[in-house]
Write an enzyme that holds these catalytic residues in place. Structure first.
Site, PDB file in Angstrom:
ATOM      1  N   ASP A 536      19.785  -8.276 -39.260  1.00  0.00           N
ATOM      2  CA  ASP A 536      19.778  -9.729 -39.379  1.00  0.00           C
ATOM      3  C   ASP A 536      20.513 -10.136 -40.640  1.00  0.00           C
ATOM      4  O   ASP A 536      20.781  -9.315 -41.527  1.00  0.00           O
ATOM      5  CB  ASP A 536      18.331 -10.260 -39.377  1.00  0.00           C
ATOM      6  CG  ASP A 536      17.477  -9.609 -40.451  1.00  0.00           C
ATOM      7  OD1 ASP A 536      17.755  -9.832 -41.642  1.00  0.00           O
ATOM      8  OD2 ASP A 536      16.531  -8.865 -40.111  1.00  0.00           O
ATOM      9  N   GLU A 616      37.546  20.981 -32.049  1.00  0.00           N
ATOM     10  CA  GLU A 616      36.812  19.728 -32.328  1.00  0.00           C
ATOM     11  C   GLU A 616      36.817  19.418 -33.830  1.00  0.00           C
ATOM     12  O   GLU A 616      36.944  18.261 -34.234  1.00  0.00           O
ATOM     13  CB  GLU A 616      35.364  19.836 -31.828  1.00  0.00           C
ATOM     14  CG  GLU A 616      35.231  19.701 -30.325  1.00  0.00           C
ATOM     15  CD  GLU A 616      33.815  20.013 -29.823  1.00  0.00           C
ATOM     16  OE1 GLU A 616      33.416  19.421 -28.821  1.00  0.00           O
ATOM     17  OE2 GLU A 616      33.136  20.872 -30.441  1.00  0.00           O
TER      18      GLU A 616
END
Ligand code: GLA
Length: 731
Positions: A536, A616
């Site tokens: 928020d 990777e």
């Protein structure tokens, strides 16, 4: 001048660069709301109010028997309970022993340079000389010594208006405030849509748009946090508003606790929106001379669609709300060990991850849950913020030193608001946990919530975090909070209402955060509440980034990032690459796609780097280099939602554009595959039409990319992805 007062008309007109907001003190000294919308002049817009003798619409005191004047349909600036307005209210209060009733009338006002502050509460700020003004309007009850000061901050440049209210009791009898909203917005014309952001743990902030119908629509949290389920941010827009066009306004509450947003369409199709602290069980008592300050709310407006509204709000929050010095510094890329090890780690295991992290160019190792007290699962240890040396095989200082020696910063996880019943802290201070005497407590993740309305608990939190930070070279903390708060009872303040304890809890939390930031100004804090349960605007005042969701699946994150982007800067979104099958939903996605998705925010990894293949690892190194090379673009660029996952089943695309149009990125994740597929094209946005850009080695004009479009490469596998950067060619 952003704020003008017309003495004769009694109007206050507030201008930003793209909007105007107007109030008027009428003949009864009632403060009416007369306009909010596109930039306009200072006419007295009260002519839009049509007095009429509407049945069952009562007259307030002093209306002189004029049955055409009623606060039941007049648009008001701060509607109260008890003066004949039967719509949702901003304020409800009563003097002890009396019936709740108020009737506020204009008393005085001041226009000041700069921005008001709200000590102890998050608020937008300004620096000396900024084009920001404050308006204070004092209202007073007709009968009692109850005063309400309405505060407005007007940020002309940022198209932002802030609001808060201060309720003051100057009388001898105590005042019980049962509801005190941060803002009330009345629109005489109804026919509006409301966009809200609902969700769940691991599925936060999904946009939902509805046509407002008659009655009250409520978006709220009563969970003690702003919550995964609803977000204290909404958009109100015209029914024909789209991403690209139409009027819309955003309302964002700077509050991290239980909140309430209500939109009511009344009998004459007018719309009222109120937002503030959730009034469920709320009661705050003010003795003579005491004040209650509501949290601040932000409002911003755009008449050119939701995309423009978003970018304006994101910019305003970045410039005027987030304070951390880290917002302008390069924040570290990181590896977090949570999904790599969960509770099962040793110092050696962590160092092995750190070595790989250093090898591929990451900046920081973050040690997540399980390093303290006796915590090997989530049933114990919270509250005991001292390191488990047996588990680490060394002191925290020595582990951090070894990580630093690898050239990495060190970050650590804490969850200071919580306590496990199996902890030294709980054994010593059982009453510090919020439980209801005589009842088996409601547990969440098998833990209890500390009573932050108590000074000694606040002091313990400050001291234990200070001691942790002083014990080692810690550059970052991930501040977590892992349950919804129930059984709100303070053993030290048994007379307080649940709502008051909830609010004091939030104030206590802000106080601790402020203390930590003051004492450790270089510390980077990442907010977290089981992922994005406390994402928020209030939090952003203290932390520049928040773990956006516990869901690390790249495809579900497309939705979560998309929804989050409407209300918050993308620089605040923490996002990580994790392993496949994904731990939350079992989905398998290409490593490349996980990287592209995580680059939408503050970038990192959340896996055991030691288990990656050489291929990777190399790809991870390239991702980190790509992110670093485009850091400014991803952190400070304007964000464009190019397609919505809800509307386009084939792919989701987004773009960042440097404010000067010099560089832009395009990211696409394919979400479906087809045999014999049609080609996909996409239109870039925000470029300079007559500039030339190089994309993948080919030159285009900005106009061509924006109006003609750009041909996307054909996806080669499930959840394939594509990213390109458009570089403006110097002419
Ligand atoms: C929460 C966080 C996770 C992780 C765990 C640790 O769920 O969101 O990222 O830190 O807690 O318990």
């Amino acid at each position: 001048m952003a704020i003008r007062f017309d003495r004769e008309a009694g109007t206050f007109t507030l201008h930003t660069k793209n909007s105007t907001y107007q109030m008027k003190v009428d003949e009864n000294k009632v403060l009416l709301h007369t306009y909010f919308g596109a930039l306009t002049d200072e006419s007295d817009y009260s002519y839009l109010i049509v007095p009429d003798d509407h049945g069952f619409c009562a007259q307030p005191a002093g209306a002189g028997g004029d049955r055409r004047y009623s606060l039941d349909f007049y648009p008001q600036e701060y509607a109260v309970h008890g003066n004949g307005d039967f719509r949702v209210k901003a304020l409800k209060a009563r003097l002890v022993g009396k019936v709740p009733a108020l009737d506020l009338r204009y008393e005085s006002h001041r226009i000041l340079e700069g921005k008001y502050t709200l000590p102890g509460l998050p608020h937008a700020w300004a620096e000396d000389g900024d084009a920001v003004q404050t308006l204070e309007i004092v209202l007073r009850d007709l009968y009692e010594e109850v005063y309400v000061t309405l505060l407005y901050g007007v940020y002309e440049e940022e198209n932002l208006i802030t609001r808060a209210a201060v309720i003051e009791n100057r009388g001898d009898t105590a005042l019980e405030v049962g509801r005190a909203m941060s803002l009330c917005l009345d629109f005489p014309e109804g026919e509006k849509d409301l966009v809200n952001f609902y969700g769940k743990h691991a599925g936060e902030r999904q946009p939902e748009r509805r046509t407002l119908g008659h009655g009250i629509t409520e978006i709220a949290s009563g969970r003690g946090t702003s919550s995964h389920q609803h977000n204290p941010f909404v958009i109100l827009c015209d029914r024909d508003t789209t991403e690209e066009s139409g009027a819309c306004m955003a309302v964002s509450l700077l509050y991290s606790g239980s909140f309430q947003i209500q939109a009511e369409v009344d009998q004459f199709d007018s719309v009222r929106l109120v937002c503030g602290i959730n009034d469920e069980d709320f009661c705050w008592t003010l003795s003579k001379g005491e004040t209650f300050v509501t949290p601040e709310a932000l409002i911003s407006y755009a008449d050119d669609g939701l995309g423009a509204l978003t970018r304006g709000l994101q910019r305003a929050m970045y410039r005027r709300l987030i304070r951390s010095p880290w917002k302008d510094q390069r924040r570290p890329t990181l590896v977090n060990n949570w999904e790599a090890t969960y509770f099962d780690f040793t110092g050696e295991k962590l160092l092995a991850i750190a070595r790989q992290a250093a090898r591929i160019g990451l900046d920081m190792l973050v040690l997540d849950d399980g390093w303290f007290g006796k915590r090997n699962d989530d049933n114990s240890g919270l509250g005991d913020w001292y390191v488990n040396e047996e588990k680490l095989g060394c002191t925290l200082g020595s582990l951090v030193q070894q990580v630093n020696d690898l050239g990495l910063k060190f970050g650590i996880w804490i969850e200071p608001e919580m306590v496990s019943e199996d902890s030294d802290l709980y054994r010593e201070h059982p009453d510090w946990a919020m439980t209801i005497p005589g009842r088996d407590p409601v547990r969440g993740r098998n833990q209890l919530t500390l009573d932050l309305s108590r000074r000694e608990v606040i002091a313990y939190m400050k001291d234990s975090i200070d001691a942790l930070l002083d014990s080692a070279n810690i550059a970052y903390i991930k501040w977590d909070m892992n349950r919804s708060v129930d059984n709100v009872f303070s053993a030290a303040n048994p007379e307080l209402s649940q709502g008051a304890v909830r609010h004091k809890y939030v104030l206590g939390l802000y106080e601790v955060m402020e203390h930590i930031l003051e004492k450790h100004p270089d510390l980077l804090i990442e907010g977290c509440s089981g992922g994005g349960g406390r994402f928020d605007a209030g939090m952003l005042y203290y932390v520049p980034q928040i773990w956006c969701s516990d869901n690390t699946d790249a495809i579900e994150r497309l939705w979560i990032h998309h929804g989050t982007s409407y209300g918050y800067p993308m620089s605040a979104v923490a996002a990580h690459v994790s392993v496949c099958p994904n731990h939350q939903n079992g989905r398998v996605t290409p490593f490349k796609t996980r990287g592209i998705c995580a680059m939408q925010g503050s970038f990192g990894y959340e896996l055991d780097l030691g288990k990656l293949t050489e291929e990777e690892l190399q790809e991870a190194g390239e991702q980190i280099a790509l992110y670093n090379a485009n850091y400014d673009l991803f952190q400070r660029g304007d964000y464009y939602r190019l397609s919505s996952p809800a509307e386009n089943g084939d792919f989701t695309a987004w773009s960042y554009v440097m404010p000067d149009g010099s560089r832009a990125s395009l990211s696409v994740v394919y979400t479906d595959l087809h045999g014999n597929p049609k080609p996909h094209r996409i239109k870039w946005k925000g470029l300079i039409p007559d500039a030339h850009y190089l994309v993948d080695g080919r030159a285009y004009t900005g106009a061509a990319l924006m109006h003609g479009g750009f041909v996307l490469p054909r996806p080669e596998c499930n959840y394939d992805s594509y990213m390109a950067v458009a570089e403006k060619v110097e002419e």
